[in-house]
Design an enzyme around this catalytic site. Sequence first.
Site: not given
Lengths: 716, 716
Positions: A184, A206, A428, A496-497, A521
């Site tokens: 990211e 991060n 998540e 995500h991630e 984001e």
Amino acid sequence: MRNLKISAIFLLMGTFALNAQSLKSPDGKFEMNFQLKSGVPFYNLKYQGKTVVEDSKLGLRLLKDNTISFGTDIKNNEGKNLNADFVKTDEKRDSKNESWAPILGEKKEYINNYNELAVTLNQPKEDRSIIIKFRLFNDGLGFRYEFPQQKNLNYFVIKEEDTEFDLPSDHKAFWIAGDYDTQEYQPQTTNISEIPQRWATSFDGNASQTPIPNAVQSPLMLKRNSDNLYVNIAEAAVLEYPASNLEVDAVNFKFKTHLTPDAQGAKGYIQTPAVSPWRTIIASPKAEEVLASKMLFNLNEPTKYKDTSWIKPTKYIGVWWQMFVPGRGSWNYADVDNVKLGVTDYTKLTPNKTHAANNENVKKHIDFAAKHGFDAVLVEGWNEGWEDWFGKSKEYVFDFVTPYPDFDIKMLNDYAHSKGVRLMMHHETSASATNYERWMEKAFQLMNKYGYNAAKTGYVGNIIPRGEHHYSQWMINHYIRVAEKAAEYKIMINSHESVRPSGQSRTYPNWIAAEAARGTEFEVFGGNNPDHTTILPFTRLMGGPMDYTPGIFQTQINYYDKNDKRFVKTTLAKQLALYVTMYSPLQMAADLPENYEKHLDAFQFIKDVAVDWDDTEILSAEPGDYIHIARKAKGKDEWYVGGITDENARNFVVDFSFLPKSKKYEATIYEDGKAADYINNPQSYNIYKKTVTNKTKIPVKLARSGGYAISVKESK
Amino acid sequence: MRNLKISAIFLLMGTFALNAQSLKSPDGKFEMNFQLKSGVPFYNLKYQGKTVVEDSKLGLRLLKDNTISFGTDIKNNEGKNLNADFVKTDEKRDSKNESWAPILGEKKEYINNYNELAVTLNQPKEDRSIIIKFRLFNDGLGFRYEFPQQKNLNYFVIKEEDTEFDLPSDHKAFWIAGDYDTQEYQPQTTNISEIPQRWATSFDGNASQTPIPNAVQSPLMLKRNSDNLYVNIAEAAVLEYPASNLEVDAVNFKFKTHLTPDAQGAKGYIQTPAVSPWRTIIASPKAEEVLASKMLFNLNEPTKYKDTSWIKPTKYIGVWWQMFVPGRGSWNYADVDNVKLGVTDYTKLTPNKTHAANNENVKKHIDFAAKHGFDAVLVEGWNEGWEDWFGKSKEYVFDFVTPYPDFDIKMLNDYAHSKGVRLMMHHETSASATNYERWMEKAFQLMNKYGYNAAKTGYVGNIIPRGEHHYSQWMINHYIRVAEKAAEYKIMINSHESVRPSGQSRTYPNWIAAEAARGTEFEVFGGNNPDHTTILPFTRLMGGPMDYTPGIFQTQINYYDKNDKRFVKTTLAKQLALYVTMYSPLQMAADLPENYEKHLDAFQFIKDVAVDWDDTEILSAEPGDYIHIARKAKGKDEWYVGGITDENARNFVVDFSFLPKSKKYEATIYEDGKAADYINNPQSYNIYKKTVTNKTKIPVKLARSGGYAISVKESK
């Protein structure tokens, strides 16, 4: 004994004579040469006679070979490396020219056309062999290591893969800092020779990060200074193997693979038969051809899923962006520092009144989605555990099955279904992968029970198992385990991630999209530069769709808090264009419904735009500068065009020659207003309609960090 | 500001006056003193006025306190430690005198009688508090750290716990080398002062081992040279916390806790409210009283299981020992180096004809078990994967649900049940704990389906998650997860290569036994010294039952291979005695049925002996020398007596005063033959019967590494 020696010498002599092999691409433009130099394997790559990659070494170093014996410490052992002392013992050639239909994709069919050379290399002393397999396509080269099962090579541990990419001269490079845990970062544009001096200041903070000094990530986009050849270095089919970064030798313009280690510093536990990921080099004098390349997908296996009818392109909104902007909501239900699942009684906590995933708000979103024809509503923060989910190295952080007291999972799903909308699940994990693996089957069962068909997963924070990394072999296997288990429940995954995709959505088509780069984001974290989305399609998107979550109309955050100076660094029209330029079969309209309601005319484009395609034409593209793409909607006589620019205003002429001949269409053009500007006047746009044919050319003016979007439908 | 300073000084002065607290045991023999010295907590322990433990420091060092913040590296951070700058802010006293019934145990009821002192310590600058809780029993001291949930202490990471045990003088110590991954070392007997010089040669190889220089394991048995006081240092209720070793300061006769780290070197991720394990010091002038101590169980919580009726004492045989002796069988089905579950087609492999878990052999064992009244037959090697299960760091090594082609799981279970016998499941994990967690629920479902009620688990090799250790916090949590999940399926667990128990079978009574020390299998690996089983009850068994697997009648391995000089270092009669001296509610008769059939008279004792008890009396014991124990069978008017000796022959007189008055019983005495000797004549034994009352005394003669066993039943 003497006989043995003589035959060994003979073998060496024989291979010396035979040790240069050449391979050409089907169109003859590319040539790859392989040879052993004193037992060390090298390859090079030429395009129309000019060197793309000079003689570059191949091979792996090992921590342990064959067996990891009784009571030994992995860290203190070296095996015999797989990088030298080779003789060539076999060579096989093959070729393929086929087309195949992606389940979801940019075209109806992808062409897979290559010539193949597989060289078997033997280390006589150890009597063990590997194969290096090269596939030369019309868009470039893919190659990998293959480790056949054999008596003397059953198990080994990789210390490092040392595949080199030795470029002949300096290139402009579009890169982000190498890291074991995050992708990211803001893209950087420098010459290769300038990477070291930029490296240390190239990344920001991060939730989990382990930067690799002087390394960059792949896919890496390059442009040769001497003749503007575009070169893309990447990897395909990263499976049961860690993802790699590229170490930079800025003096010699050379890159070398650097795999992601595990907690012990090991870089892959291999049981034969096994193969490495494909190392890929796409090259063309035209940037558009790089963008059009489907090589990474061609190098992945077709899916083994028997039924894929449940894998659907999806356009969605979400209870999401409101948690990023000031004062509009939170993931957590209560403002406490410390909760324990199954112990904390949420009904006795004081609600913070900011919890966004409440029944009323979710119903409003369902109403909005139904009214405007969206497939789904993502709801984040629906489940217990968000009070202390982050940064605690907490393993049992979520159970993925227990809703907050104000989220009535049955009622909301029933309500959504009654309106033809689905809720999208949110998982998540807080990077606690062991915990997710314990719960995911129950979580998918819950989803089936209530009628969810897609989950957004997240891996924010440091990985558990502790010491593993987001891109180490264990985690690569984890992402695949999740995709496969989800497929058993006919569930699509949007991760995500997670690791950057390497074309594996061909094999696991329910892994429909991923973030795995700096998404929207970050506009409120550290900002995305205006050129960000002109680079991503050349880098991150080469291996698969990105859930970039575009569609922010209210780009200035001072709308929510007059003192908040942050802003999304695009015009509104550019946000529309991203639905075309950032390919994904899963697209979010990320902004708040209230912001769309103020601009329903512009919102019409988001409502109309397709997310799955019969055809795609890259009209014009230059990494870091601009991208213009036209696409034909799947199964429909409709086209969508999008164009974006970086921090520079530009003019462009859309040539509609991609349309079928002799037919009239109605185009609706959504363009930057005359005074539009991403800083000063982002919401200025202009919409007009025009009849078009394949002869039509429409000039467009793109503001600074602006863009345009065009829908093209049959004239009524 | 001035006021603040003055009040802080006042607080410090106040605590200076109040900072020494004394606590006495219910019988007044023990005294514990706690005090803060310049803010650092210390305790000492006295027995009948004499110092057992001198002033010893308490406290923990932290890697991170409260939060682990955004993007930080755990390794490079130190929090404010919890070991100094304390003021005492509260003190609470309590006491308890109760008895409770263990589900399975050595007595019908255990007495839990203590006085308690809980001291609250505050670090004023950080405004955070911990509690140190002391419980002083009539057999010694237990204390732990408690971390209440509070504003400034929600999460922290332990760098090390520095609890000290500072002994006043040299002691004889019965110890094994400290290690993060194995407890399977031969016990050493030296003075504390001699530990460093012995340490490096005190251990042999193991499938997974990480020795801790100059540390020893707990429970640690000590005997003070000056006055023969017996002291046992251990830990109780090791839950959500790593197991500890003891670092040795051989000059000052001081020990200090050394926790097992994880892959990152961290030693515990704590979320408050939390507690540490109890640190325990048992002391007595009589070794028998140490053996009789139930302190470690008293310091664990009662079980929360509602129904425990399915937890049954179990006597079993197994398809097991034959794989350890030469030429009698293998775990694996085929002699290949490399298999992949779900890929390898076992029906197409060539069977090696040595696979022991085949239908015919298992049926023979079932027949034997049924004939002789055993509850169960353990079958190892029943499932796919044993061809390459070991030493490969292979994660997907077993699935726990797929039998080999020659093991008919349904037929064999049906056959066993038809004869009143159960099969016992085997779950060797190869230390791939992540894999076991993925499969265990399916594995337990399979067990329920076929009627298994117990599983032997195994953790041979290096742990996966890689970098974790057998005794690190993650694995401690794993063992508990397994016990709890098994309980959901009413399954008992007997874990091998797991952490040494710390009394937690009180809370998780289905975790019925564990190996967690050097068991009988080591008789063929490196040998167990004759004194081994005279030490284990003082060390390993203090925290819970051991599945030692005694009962080897054919002690000389040359029976199987005339050139094999290995032998089990006991007489046959001593093997019988172990069923009494090595307490476990799960006992194996480990030898081959053919060896029992040759000695059915001696085998009768194994058939008769109980495994669950109403009462236990330690008749006489000296660590490293001998143990004599009498036990009353649960719910029966039957007694069993066992006595063992080390490498020295000994005489002993069994005093039957433990029997009820005025009642006659028939005793059957199984003793070493006159010429018996563990090296030269191990199978010489003598059996005779004698009527006994509580006035009877029977002299017995124990050969070198010999023993005797006596069954005492009502006269007919």
